[in-house]
Design a protein around this motif. Structure first.
Motif, PDB file in Angstrom:
ATOM      1  N   LEU A  49      42.609  34.986  38.074  1.00 43.45           N
ATOM      2  CA  LEU A  49      42.727  36.423  38.309  1.00 43.45           C
ATOM      3  C   LEU A  49      41.488  36.929  39.025  1.00 43.45           C
ATOM      4  CD1 LEU A  49      44.021  37.696  34.826  1.00 43.45           C
ATOM      5  CD2 LEU A  49      45.310  37.656  36.977  1.00 43.45           C
ATOM      6  N   ARG A  50      41.695  37.943  39.831  1.00 44.81           N
ATOM      7  CA  ARG A  50      40.572  38.651  40.419  1.00 44.81           C
ATOM      8  C   ARG A  50      39.976  39.564  39.359  1.00 44.81           C
ATOM      9  NH1 ARG A  50      42.194  40.473  46.453  1.00 44.81           N
ATOM     10  NH2 ARG A  50      39.995  41.003  46.432  1.00 44.81           N
ATOM     11  N   PHE A  51      38.750  40.008  39.600  1.00 44.17           N
ATOM     12  CA  PHE A  51      38.028  40.813  38.614  1.00 44.17           C
ATOM     13  C   PHE A  51      38.835  42.052  38.226  1.00 44.17           C
ATOM     14  CE2 PHE A  51      35.122  44.035  37.134  1.00 44.17           C
ATOM     15  CZ  PHE A  51      34.284  43.342  36.279  1.00 44.17           C
ATOM     16  N   THR A  52      39.346  42.786  39.208  1.00 42.62           N
ATOM     17  CA  THR A  52      40.059  44.029  38.929  1.00 42.62           C
ATOM     18  C   THR A  52      41.317  43.770  38.096  1.00 42.62           C
ATOM     19  OG1 THR A  52      39.216  44.990  40.966  1.00 42.62           O
ATOM     20  CG2 THR A  52      41.110  46.078  39.968  1.00 42.62           C
ATOM     21  N   HIS A  55      40.221  42.953  34.627  1.00 40.25           N
ATOM     22  CA  HIS A  55      39.778  44.181  33.958  1.00 40.25           C
ATOM     23  C   HIS A  55      40.970  44.986  33.459  1.00 40.25           C
ATOM     24  CE1 HIS A  55      38.083  48.362  33.867  1.00 40.25           C
ATOM     25  NE2 HIS A  55      37.187  47.701  33.144  1.00 40.25           N
ATOM     26  N   GLU A  56      42.035  45.015  34.231  1.00 36.43           N
ATOM     27  CA  GLU A  56      43.244  45.727  33.816  1.00 36.43           C
ATOM     28  C   GLU A  56      43.940  45.029  32.650  1.00 36.43           C
ATOM     29  OE1 GLU A  56      45.493  45.912  37.429  1.00 36.43           O
ATOM     30  OE2 GLU A  56      44.200  47.470  38.300  1.00 36.43           O
ATOM     31  N   GLN A  57      43.856  43.707  32.599  1.00 41.39           N
ATOM     32  CA  GLN A  57      44.517  42.928  31.541  1.00 41.39           C
ATOM     33  C   GLN A  57      43.807  43.050  30.193  1.00 41.39           C
ATOM     34  OE1 GLN A  57      46.910  40.067  31.604  1.00 41.39           O
ATOM     35  NE2 GLN A  57      47.728  40.763  33.549  1.00 41.39           N
ATOM     36  N   GLY A  60      40.390  48.124  27.243  1.00 37.92           N
ATOM     37  CA  GLY A  60      39.231  48.650  26.536  1.00 37.92           C
ATOM     38  C   GLY A  60      37.887  48.083  26.941  1.00 37.92           C
ATOM     39  N   ILE A  61      37.865  47.043  27.742  1.00 39.72           N
ATOM     40  CA  ILE A  61      36.589  46.444  28.135  1.00 39.72           C
ATOM     41  C   ILE A  61      36.011  47.205  29.325  1.00 39.72           C
ATOM     42  CG2 ILE A  61      37.566  44.729  29.721  1.00 39.72           C
ATOM     43  CD1 ILE A  61      35.459  42.731  28.574  1.00 39.72           C
ATOM     44  N   SER A  62      34.713  47.419  29.292  1.00 38.30           N
ATOM     45  CA  SER A  62      34.052  48.063  30.431  1.00 38.30           C
ATOM     46  C   SER A  62      33.810  47.013  31.512  1.00 38.30           C
ATOM     47  CB  SER A  62      32.717  48.673  29.999  1.00 38.30           C
ATOM     48  OG  SER A  62      31.798  47.654  29.648  1.00 38.30           O
ATOM     49  N   GLN A  63      33.590  47.474  32.727  1.00 43.73           N
ATOM     50  CA  GLN A  63      33.301  46.537  33.815  1.00 43.73           C
ATOM     51  C   GLN A  63      32.022  45.755  33.527  1.00 43.73           C
ATOM     52  OE1 GLN A  63      33.335  48.590  37.582  1.00 43.73           O
ATOM     53  NE2 GLN A  63      35.562  48.781  37.582  1.00 43.73           N
TER      54      GLN A  63
END
Length: 154
Positions: A49-52, A55-57, A60-63
């Motif tokens: 997966l790409r970072f974005t 992050h969507e998956q 609740g996690i921050s970048q």
């Protein structure tokens, strides 16, 4: 770099190679028991997966926390980071064979939770009800206690 644990174990006569193993086990357990690590590994299990997208998956996690988690997992050899020379730059994260083996262990934990979730929920409810009842009893018994202020001499 010697740790406090390592020094303590050495004082107890634990062999140096055992000290290193114990320290590594504790460090790895701390890493893999972290909720963000578990959720990140679970999200990467189906494939890169790409970072974005990652992050969507991971709800609740921050970048920043995702970046830190990925960096730690990459350092441990659990995740690979592949940067493609494109415009705009594309970076993908994927589990390594080591990460896949950890993912299998995580799946076992997830299945255990699924199999026992009703038992866990029932036990938590019973515990919370007992705690509430004990607190209420303690408050009731305090209601009959008189508090006397005693002056303190300086």
């Amino acid at each position: 770099m010697a740790s406090f644990l390592g020094a303590e174990l050495a004082e107890r006569g634990v062999a140096p190679d055992c000290v290193q193993t114990i320290e590594l086990v504790r460090d790895v357990l701390a890493r893999v028991s972290d909720k963000w690590t578990l959720l990140t590994i679970t999200a990467l299990a189906p494939g890169p997966l790409r970072f974005t997208a990652l992050h969507e998956q991971v709800a609740g996690i921050s970048q920043r926390m995702l970046s830190q988690t990925l960096r730690a997992l990459t350092r441990d050899g659990v995740v690979t980071r592949t940067a493609y020379p494109e415009v705009p730059p594309r970076v993908e994260y994927a589990l390594t064979p080591l990460g896949r083996s950890l993912s299998d262990a995580v799946d076992g934990l997830v299945h255990w939770v699924r199999d026992h979730q009703s038992d866990i929920a029932r036990n938590r409810d019973e515990f919370d009800q007992a705690s509430t009842a004990n607190t209420a009893t303690a408050v009731e018994s305090l209601g009959s206690v008189s508090v006397v202020a005693v002056p303190v001499r300086g």
